[in-house]
Design an enzyme around this catalytic site. Structure first.
Site, PDB file in Angstrom:
ATOM      1  N   GLN A 131      32.560  41.987  37.114  1.00 30.24           N
ATOM      2  CA  GLN A 131      32.979  41.807  38.511  1.00 30.24           C
ATOM      3  C   GLN A 131      33.946  40.630  38.609  1.00 30.24           C
ATOM      4  O   GLN A 131      34.456  40.339  39.674  1.00 30.24           O
ATOM      5  CB  GLN A 131      31.755  41.517  39.375  1.00 30.24           C
ATOM      6  CG  GLN A 131      30.740  42.642  39.364  1.00 30.24           C
ATOM      7  CD  GLN A 131      29.387  42.164  39.875  1.00 30.24           C
ATOM      8  OE1 GLN A 131      29.145  42.127  41.074  1.00 30.24           O
ATOM      9  NE2 GLN A 131      28.493  41.801  38.970  1.00 30.24           N
ATOM     10  N   HIS A 163      36.660  44.428  40.007  1.00 29.20           N
ATOM     11  CA  HIS A 163      37.159  43.744  41.214  1.00 29.20           C
ATOM     12  C   HIS A 163      38.579  43.220  41.052  1.00 29.20           C
ATOM     13  O   HIS A 163      39.012  42.375  41.826  1.00 29.20           O
ATOM     14  CB  HIS A 163      36.203  42.602  41.605  1.00 29.20           C
ATOM     15  CG  HIS A 163      34.875  43.098  42.116  1.00 29.20           C
ATOM     16  ND1 HIS A 163      33.774  42.286  42.288  1.00 29.20           N
ATOM     17  CD2 HIS A 163      34.475  44.334  42.501  1.00 29.20           C
ATOM     18  CE1 HIS A 163      32.749  43.010  42.754  1.00 29.20           C
ATOM     19  NE2 HIS A 163      33.149  44.255  42.880  1.00 29.20           N
ATOM     20  N   CYS A 183      51.946  44.816  45.929  1.00 30.73           N
ATOM     21  CA  CYS A 183      52.404  45.053  47.293  1.00 30.73           C
ATOM     22  C   CYS A 183      51.194  45.342  48.184  1.00 30.73           C
ATOM     23  O   CYS A 183      50.311  46.119  47.800  1.00 30.73           O
ATOM     24  CB  CYS A 183      53.366  46.240  47.305  1.00 30.73           C
ATOM     25  SG  CYS A 183      53.795  46.783  48.983  1.00 30.73           S
TER      26      CYS A 183
HETATM   27  P1  OAD Z   1      27.216  35.412  42.579  1.00 34.38           P
HETATM   28  O1  OAD Z   1      27.787  34.076  42.887  1.00 34.38           O
HETATM   29  O2  OAD Z   1      26.702  36.232  43.692  1.00 34.38           O
HETATM   30  O3  OAD Z   1      26.004  35.240  41.547  1.00 34.38           O
HETATM   31  C1  OAD Z   1      26.144  34.470  40.375  1.00 34.38           C
HETATM   32  C2  OAD Z   1      24.875  34.617  39.549  1.00 34.38           C
HETATM   33  O4  OAD Z   1      25.060  33.902  38.346  1.00 34.38           O
HETATM   34  C3  OAD Z   1      23.620  34.078  40.227  1.00 34.38           C
HETATM   35  O5  OAD Z   1      22.575  35.026  40.101  1.00 34.38           O
HETATM   36  C4  OAD Z   1      23.314  32.812  39.421  1.00 34.38           C
HETATM   37  O6  OAD Z   1      21.899  32.552  39.346  1.00 34.38           O
HETATM   38  C5  OAD Z   1      23.864  33.193  38.068  1.00 34.38           C
HETATM   39  N1  OAD Z   1      24.248  32.054  37.216  1.00 34.38           N
HETATM   40  C6  OAD Z   1      24.625  30.807  37.589  1.00 34.38           C
HETATM   41  N2  OAD Z   1      24.948  30.083  36.504  1.00 34.38           N
HETATM   42  C7  OAD Z   1      24.799  30.881  35.423  1.00 34.38           C
HETATM   43  C8  OAD Z   1      24.986  30.712  34.022  1.00 34.38           C
HETATM   44  N3  OAD Z   1      25.420  29.570  33.520  1.00 34.38           N
HETATM   45  N4  OAD Z   1      24.715  31.769  33.211  1.00 34.38           N
HETATM   46  C9  OAD Z   1      24.284  32.946  33.720  1.00 34.38           C
HETATM   47  N5  OAD Z   1      24.088  33.151  35.035  1.00 34.38           N
HETATM   48  C10 OAD Z   1      24.344  32.143  35.870  1.00 34.38           C
HETATM   49  O7  OAD Z   1      28.310  36.186  41.705  1.00 34.38           O
HETATM   50  P2  OAD Z   1      28.457  37.760  41.469  1.00 34.38           P
HETATM   51  O8  OAD Z   1      27.143  38.423  41.339  1.00 34.38           O
HETATM   52  O9  OAD Z   1      29.440  37.923  40.370  1.00 34.38           O
HETATM   53  O10 OAD Z   1      33.260  40.025  44.982  1.00 34.38           O
HETATM   54  O11 OAD Z   1      29.141  38.195  42.826  1.00 34.38           O
HETATM   55  C11 OAD Z   1      29.497  39.524  43.014  1.00 34.38           C
HETATM   56  C12 OAD Z   1      30.709  39.620  43.874  1.00 34.38           C
HETATM   57  O12 OAD Z   1      30.509  38.898  45.099  1.00 34.38           O
HETATM   58  C13 OAD Z   1      31.964  38.960  43.298  1.00 34.38           C
HETATM   59  O13 OAD Z   1      32.637  39.760  42.362  1.00 34.38           O
HETATM   60  C14 OAD Z   1      32.786  38.742  44.530  1.00 34.38           C
HETATM   61  C15 OAD Z   1      31.717  38.172  45.434  1.00 34.38           C
HETATM   62  O14 OAD Z   1      31.949  38.297  46.787  1.00 34.38           O
HETATM   63  C16 OAD Z   1      34.417  40.120  45.629  1.00 34.38           C
HETATM   64  O15 OAD Z   1      35.128  39.155  45.865  1.00 34.38           O
HETATM   65  C17 OAD Z   1      34.750  41.521  46.005  1.00 34.38           C
END
Ligand code: OAD
Length: 257
Positions: free
Chosen positions: A107, A125, A133
């Protein structure tokens, strides 16, 4: 959790991976955190703790204030430009010596998996380094190399050289469809997987968040790596608590690779 319990869980995960024919990986912002790229939902440092996604990451927000949105993505591009892969990215890339072409569904809009050497990265993403554009006037996506353009940065984003309308970052915003080919490839990899590593995602944003369930439904073992609980934890078969930059190298070592 005690060190022994953690060690045993890593051994179990390694054993399951050793017997795997078709693993797949799903990553989220957590995998890049140790590279200095902020996550979204961290309560203090997360991007969505400081900024409102509805003001910055929707087509409507861009229409309303293209300069604000463009500048915010320029700020994030700056963070990503200087970031280096961390041991979590490196260990995933090293897994390809055992599993060539390991599908890494991400993502993340950075390219740290590619920089580390992963060869089959599926970006759900988009890619923050690219621009396109706003109207995809030449077909989807109409990528624009902004390094070739000159424009007044005080006025916001550059104009599309084809149609004269705004250029925007090539990322997926709330309310938009994911790139169809990438989503289909991710779905197939999830259905085919016999093990899925789910690393550093809160599991809150669909359709990416549905992929571990798809894999599990098709019989895969889910191995989650996350220092915290997530929406995936309750369906994970093995949960490895900790940052991926520490856990992934330990898992690799336990595999003997
Ligand atoms: P989040 O910020 O929602 O979640 C990050 C996750 O990583 C959490 O569960 C943390 O506990 C975990 N975490 C933190 N540090 C870590 C580490 N060192 N090693 C492993 N895990 C760790 O991020 P995403 O799940 O990627 O979308 O978010 C999904 C989507 O929401 C993104 O792609 C973005 C956002 O809005 C869009 O912009 C469309």
């Amino acid at each position: 959790m005690s060190d022994t319990a953690q060690h045993d869980l890593i051994q179990r995960a390694a054993e399951r991976l050793r017997n795997s024919q078709r693993p797949a990986v799903l990553t989220g912002a957590g995998v890049s955190k140790e590279s200095g790229v902020p996550t979204f939902r961290d309560a203090v440092e997360g991007l969505w703790a400081k900024y409102d996604p509805m003001e910055l990451a929707t087509p409507g927000a861009f229409r309303k204030n293209p300069k604000l949105v463009w500048d915010w993505y320029e700020y994030r591009r700056g963070l990503v430009r200087t970031a280096q892969p961390n041991p979590g990215h490196d260990a995933l890339a090293a897994l390809e010596s055992r599993f060539p072409g390991l599908p890494v569904i991400t993502q993340n809009v950075d390219d740290l998996h590619e920089q580390a050497g992963s060869t089959n990265v599926i970006h759900l993403h988009g890619n923050i380094a690219e621009s396109k554009c706003f109207f995809d006037c030449q077909g989807s996506p109409t990528l624009i190399d902004v390094s070739q353009l000159e424009w007044d940065k005080e006025n916001g984003p550059p104009a599309c050289p084809h149609c004269g309308r705004w250029v925007r970052p090539n990322v997926v915003w709330y309310g938009e469809m994911l790139p169809g080919d990438q989503l289909q490839t991710a779905m197939l990899a999830s259905q085919r997987a016999d093990v899925m590593l789910v690393i550093g995602t809160s599991g809150l944003v669909s359709p990416a968040a549905s992929l571990p369930g798809v894999a599990r439904h098709a019989g895969a073992t889910l191995i989650e790596i996350n220092p915290d609980y997530s929406a995936i934890t309750r369906i994970a078969d093995i949960k490895l608590d900790g940052p991926s930059g520490e856990i992934m190298p330990r898992l690799l070592a336990a595999l003997g690779d």
